[in-house]
Design a protein around this motif. Sequence first.
Motif, PDB file in Angstrom:
ATOM      1  N   UNK A 105       8.754  12.527   8.193  1.00  0.00           N
ATOM      2  CA  UNK A 105       6.829  12.314   7.700  1.00  0.00           C
ATOM      3  C   UNK A 105       6.479  12.995   6.574  1.00  0.00           C
ATOM      4  N   UNK A 106       6.750  13.797   5.752  1.00  0.00           N
ATOM      5  CA  UNK A 106       5.767  14.302   4.812  1.00  0.00           C
ATOM      6  C   UNK A 106       6.817  13.381   3.456  1.00  0.00           C
ATOM      7  N   UNK A 107       7.541  13.070   3.235  1.00  0.00           N
ATOM      8  CA  UNK A 107       8.789  12.159   2.543  1.00  0.00           C
ATOM      9  C   UNK A 107       8.556  10.949   2.653  1.00  0.00           C
ATOM     10  N   UNK A 108       8.197  10.154   3.711  1.00  0.00           N
ATOM     11  CA  UNK A 108       9.198   8.882   3.588  1.00  0.00           C
ATOM     12  C   UNK A 108       7.665   8.172   5.268  1.00  0.00           C
ATOM     13  N   UNK A 109       7.325   6.636   4.790  1.00  0.00           N
ATOM     14  CA  UNK A 109       6.836   6.459   5.914  1.00  0.00           C
ATOM     15  C   UNK A 109       7.752   5.482   6.602  1.00  0.00           C
ATOM     16  N   UNK A 110       7.334   5.738   8.213  1.00  0.00           N
ATOM     17  CA  UNK A 110       7.767   4.882   9.149  1.00  0.00           C
ATOM     18  C   UNK A 110       6.936   3.641   9.298  1.00  0.00           C
ATOM     19  N   UNK A 111       7.638   2.484   9.589  1.00  0.00           N
ATOM     20  CA  UNK A 111       6.951   1.457  10.596  1.00  0.00           C
ATOM     21  C   UNK A 111       7.693   0.995  11.506  1.00  0.00           C
TER      22      UNK A 111
ATOM     23  N   UNK B 170      15.449  -1.133   8.380  1.00  0.00           N
ATOM     24  CA  UNK B 170      15.572  -1.440   6.516  1.00  0.00           C
ATOM     25  C   UNK B 170      15.148   0.473   5.853  1.00  0.00           C
ATOM     26  N   UNK B 171      15.751   0.449   5.262  1.00  0.00           N
ATOM     27  CA  UNK B 171      15.608   1.899   4.659  1.00  0.00           C
ATOM     28  C   UNK B 171      15.141   0.913   2.716  1.00  0.00           C
ATOM     29  N   UNK B 172      13.410   0.991   2.342  1.00  0.00           N
ATOM     30  CA  UNK B 172      13.664   1.332   0.854  1.00  0.00           C
ATOM     31  C   UNK B 172      12.978   2.127   0.361  1.00  0.00           C
TER      32      UNK B 172
ATOM     33  N   UNK C 260       0.779  -1.043  -0.090  1.00  0.00           N
ATOM     34  CA  UNK C 260      -0.468   0.046  -0.030  1.00  0.00           C
ATOM     35  C   UNK C 260       1.108   1.138   0.052  1.00  0.00           C
ATOM     36  N   UNK C 261       2.275   1.227  -0.006  1.00  0.00           N
ATOM     37  CA  UNK C 261       2.856   2.402   0.295  1.00  0.00           C
ATOM     38  C   UNK C 261       3.829   2.344  -1.181  1.00  0.00           C
ATOM     39  N   UNK C 262       3.536   1.869  -1.978  1.00  0.00           N
ATOM     40  CA  UNK C 262       4.274   1.733  -2.636  1.00  0.00           C
ATOM     41  C   UNK C 262       4.488   2.720  -3.593  1.00  0.00           C
ATOM     42  N   UNK C 263       5.569   3.321  -4.415  1.00  0.00           N
ATOM     43  CA  UNK C 263       5.881   4.671  -4.856  1.00  0.00           C
ATOM     44  C   UNK C 263       6.055   5.598  -3.917  1.00  0.00           C
TER      45      UNK C 263
END
Length: 174
Positions: free
Chosen positions: A92-98, A143-145, A59-62
Amino acid sequence: MTRVLGPVIALSVIGLLVFVLAKGFGSDPHAVPFMLSGKKATNFKIKRLDTDEDVTLEQFKGQPVVINFWATWCGPCKMEHPVLEDAWRRYERQVVFLGIVFEDTEANTKRFLAENGHTFPQLFDPKSTVPVDYGVSGVPETYFITRDGVIKGKVAAPFSDPRQLDPLIGGILQ
């Protein structure tokens, strides 16, 4: 003949020993090669702790993604928690953190998050299958994706300053 053979064998053994020692110096004997670097990140579907909704990596593709594997029983993870929170606020506006909980209970995790706060999604994997898929050997591991879904790298140690993440996040923002 035996006079010559003895020194030749001794020199050969010494040469081999020097080669082995020289080859070993400068490398970490405990370092484990990271085989997933440059590979497509494995998709997953696990529950978000605060909403009970399922979350997938797909769901975070792209979007670039940072995944932190952690546990409440891990002292370094507890110390790293506010550092990751700060880094999330900065990106937060550039990268998704999980955050993905590893080998812990849902009750312990919810209690820890209630006491320490959290802003980015924390996911609960009751059988720890996602960490196994990613080759997690201990926590914390981050991990960095890339936005293309490729694992750029990982850090198998706690972060003590949010600025330590800057070059790693910069590498997945490209």
